[in-house]
Design a protein around this motif. Structure first.
Motif, mmCIF file in Angstrom:
data_model
loop_
_atom_site.group_PDB
_atom_site.id
_atom_site.type_symbol
_atom_site.label_atom_id
_atom_site.label_comp_id
_atom_site.label_asym_id
_atom_site.label_seq_id
_atom_site.Cartn_x
_atom_site.Cartn_y
_atom_site.Cartn_z
ATOM 1 N N PRO A 39 -30.678 -21.057 -63.630
ATOM 2 C CA PRO A 39 -31.830 -21.630 -63.852
ATOM 3 C C PRO A 39 -32.335 -23.267 -63.717
ATOM 4 O O PRO A 39 -30.910 -23.408 -62.702
ATOM 5 C CB PRO A 39 -31.244 -22.381 -65.296
ATOM 6 C CG PRO A 39 -30.510 -21.081 -65.710
ATOM 7 C CD PRO A 39 -29.478 -20.769 -64.443
ATOM 8 N N GLU A 40 -33.567 -23.145 -63.495
ATOM 9 C CA GLU A 40 -33.474 -24.652 -62.365
ATOM 10 C C GLU A 40 -33.346 -25.737 -63.719
ATOM 11 O O GLU A 40 -33.502 -25.960 -65.410
ATOM 12 C CB GLU A 40 -35.027 -24.653 -62.391
ATOM 13 C CG GLU A 40 -35.070 -25.818 -61.578
ATOM 14 C CD GLU A 40 -36.572 -26.139 -61.917
ATOM 15 O OE1 GLU A 40 -37.509 -27.500 -60.898
ATOM 16 O OE2 GLU A 40 -37.083 -25.395 -61.476
ATOM 17 N N ILE A 41 -32.501 -26.938 -63.647
ATOM 18 C CA ILE A 41 -31.825 -28.198 -63.919
ATOM 19 C C ILE A 41 -32.802 -29.324 -63.797
ATOM 20 O O ILE A 41 -33.049 -29.625 -62.930
ATOM 21 C CB ILE A 41 -30.323 -28.378 -64.231
ATOM 22 C CG1 ILE A 41 -29.740 -27.155 -63.346
ATOM 23 C CG2 ILE A 41 -30.063 -29.525 -64.485
ATOM 24 C CD1 ILE A 41 -29.304 -26.125 -64.747
ATOM 25 N N PRO A 42 -33.177 -29.752 -65.194
ATOM 26 C CA PRO A 42 -34.396 -31.143 -64.993
ATOM 27 C C PRO A 42 -33.678 -31.939 -64.009
ATOM 28 O O PRO A 42 -32.323 -31.791 -63.977
ATOM 29 C CB PRO A 42 -34.904 -31.382 -66.177
ATOM 30 C CG PRO A 42 -34.399 -30.125 -67.051
ATOM 31 C CD PRO A 42 -32.992 -29.462 -65.890
ATOM 32 N N ALA A 43 -34.918 -32.827 -63.385
ATOM 33 C CA ALA A 43 -33.792 -34.144 -62.775
ATOM 34 C C ALA A 43 -33.363 -34.986 -64.060
ATOM 35 O O ALA A 43 -33.423 -35.186 -64.635
ATOM 36 C CB ALA A 43 -35.206 -34.613 -61.781
ATOM 37 N N PRO A 44 -32.625 -35.371 -62.858
ATOM 38 C CA PRO A 44 -32.130 -36.603 -64.272
ATOM 39 C C PRO A 44 -32.998 -37.552 -64.678
ATOM 40 O O PRO A 44 -34.118 -38.652 -63.725
ATOM 41 C CB PRO A 44 -30.563 -37.360 -63.257
ATOM 42 C CG PRO A 44 -30.413 -37.112 -62.330
ATOM 43 C CD PRO A 44 -31.612 -35.850 -62.223
ATOM 44 N N ALA A 45 -32.779 -37.894 -65.210
ATOM 45 C CA ALA A 45 -34.487 -38.788 -66.621
ATOM 46 C C ALA A 45 -33.735 -40.570 -66.573
ATOM 47 O O ALA A 45 -32.295 -41.087 -66.948
ATOM 48 C CB ALA A 45 -34.408 -38.277 -67.660
ATOM 49 N N PRO A 46 -34.759 -41.530 -66.376
ATOM 50 C CA PRO A 46 -34.046 -42.704 -65.982
ATOM 51 C C PRO A 46 -34.223 -42.906 -67.742
ATOM 52 O O PRO A 46 -35.342 -42.836 -68.676
ATOM 53 C CB PRO A 46 -35.289 -43.837 -66.377
ATOM 54 C CG PRO A 46 -35.963 -42.775 -65.007
ATOM 55 C CD PRO A 46 -35.660 -41.423 -65.223
ATOM 56 N N VAL A 47 -33.258 -43.979 -68.761
ATOM 57 C CA VAL A 47 -32.506 -44.102 -69.513
ATOM 58 C C VAL A 47 -32.582 -45.917 -69.667
ATOM 59 O O VAL A 47 -31.968 -46.097 -69.134
ATOM 60 C CB VAL A 47 -31.623 -43.319 -70.457
ATOM 61 C CG1 VAL A 47 -31.862 -42.101 -70.885
ATOM 62 C CG2 VAL A 47 -30.514 -43.915 -69.881
ATOM 63 N N THR A 48 -32.773 -45.900 -71.015
ATOM 64 C CA THR A 48 -32.500 -47.494 -71.350
ATOM 65 C C THR A 48 -31.665 -47.856 -72.355
ATOM 66 O O THR A 48 -32.614 -47.229 -73.542
ATOM 67 C CB THR A 48 -34.274 -48.686 -71.333
ATOM 68 O OG1 THR A 48 -34.722 -48.362 -69.569
ATOM 69 C CG2 THR A 48 -33.666 -50.106 -72.048
ATOM 70 N N LEU A 49 -31.299 -48.412 -73.385
ATOM 71 C CA LEU A 49 -30.049 -47.874 -73.656
ATOM 72 C C LEU A 49 -29.522 -49.554 -74.277
ATOM 73 O O LEU A 49 -29.561 -50.783 -74.047
ATOM 74 C CB LEU A 49 -28.643 -47.087 -73.442
ATOM 75 C CG LEU A 49 -28.959 -46.380 -72.918
ATOM 76 C CD1 LEU A 49 -27.792 -44.889 -72.554
ATOM 77 C CD2 LEU A 49 -29.542 -45.089 -74.126
#
Length: 221
Positions: A39-49
């Motif tokens: 299955p296709e894995i989505p690209a890593p997402a930017p996050v601000t924590l």
């Protein structure tokens, strides 16, 4: 008597033929589709924590799990960078190591805990048989950033347990590894598709689910 036995055997044979015909796959049936397609894995997402409610978990980057595994050693620079970023933002860093008859294997020197940074020792799920959840509650952590090895062991099982306990999780893709590349790919898929905690589209910071991100895409504020 002999005639009856032959008749019975003939009837049984015909029944077996009929059953075989019913269960046979039609010659026009299509071949299995996609069985060898990941299955296709989505690209890593930017996050601000938020630094005040986030903790970084560094799982099993030790002499027993990581040292013998080139794929794990390749992730160490990214993990070191993320640890430095977390410490600079005063984000708590917690560690795990595995169990062995001779005692817990030490962490690699590049990622070694500083004084006061907690270490728990157990098998794949780092919540099992440890005080990890208590430590996180004391720190008022709501979001966990996770790196470590193996991706399909410590990272996957600890992420799932964290979700069940109400934590939102971010897995840093460049900080996870397994001895076999397929195992890491399976883990990437699984953390986004855990039953009851599905974030298949990798929506950033989906509540009490896992987001797949990357060290350079994670910001603490």
């Amino acid at each position: 008597m002999m005639q009856k036995r032959f008749a019975y055997q003939a009837a049984s044979a015909l029944m077996l033929v009929a059953l075989a015909a019913c269960s046979a796959v039609p010659t026009s049936a299509p071949a299995t589709v996609g069985v060898n397609t990941l299955p296709e894995i989505p690209a890593p997402a930017p996050v601000t924590l938020a630094a005040g409610t986030t903790a970084l978990l560094v799982l099993d980057i030790n002499s027993a799990v990581c040292q013998p595994n080139p794929a794990c050693l390749a992730t160490v620079p990214a993990i070191v960078s993320l640890i430095s970023k977390a410490r600079a933002a005063k984000v708590p860093v917690l560690y795990s190591t595995t169990v062995s008859p001779s005692g817990p294997p030490p962490m690699l020197s590049a990622v070694a805990p500083q004084p006061g940074e907690p270490v728990v020792s157990t098998r794949a799920n780092k919540f099992t048989g440890t005080n990890l959840e208590e430590l996180l509650k004391q720190l008022k952590a709501e979001t966990l950033v996770i790196v470590g090895s193996a991706a399909n062991g410590a990272v996957m099982y600890t992420s799932f347990h964290a979700n069940t306990r109400g934590f939102t999780v971010v897995v840093a893709d460049d900080g996870i590894s397994s001895p076999a590349a397929i195992s890491t790919q399976v883990a990437r898929y699984q953390v986004l598709n855990q039953p009851g905690f599905i974030n298949a589209a990798n929506t950033p910071l989906a509540d009490k689910k896992v987001t797949l991100s990357r060290g350079d895409l994670i910001t603490f504020k």
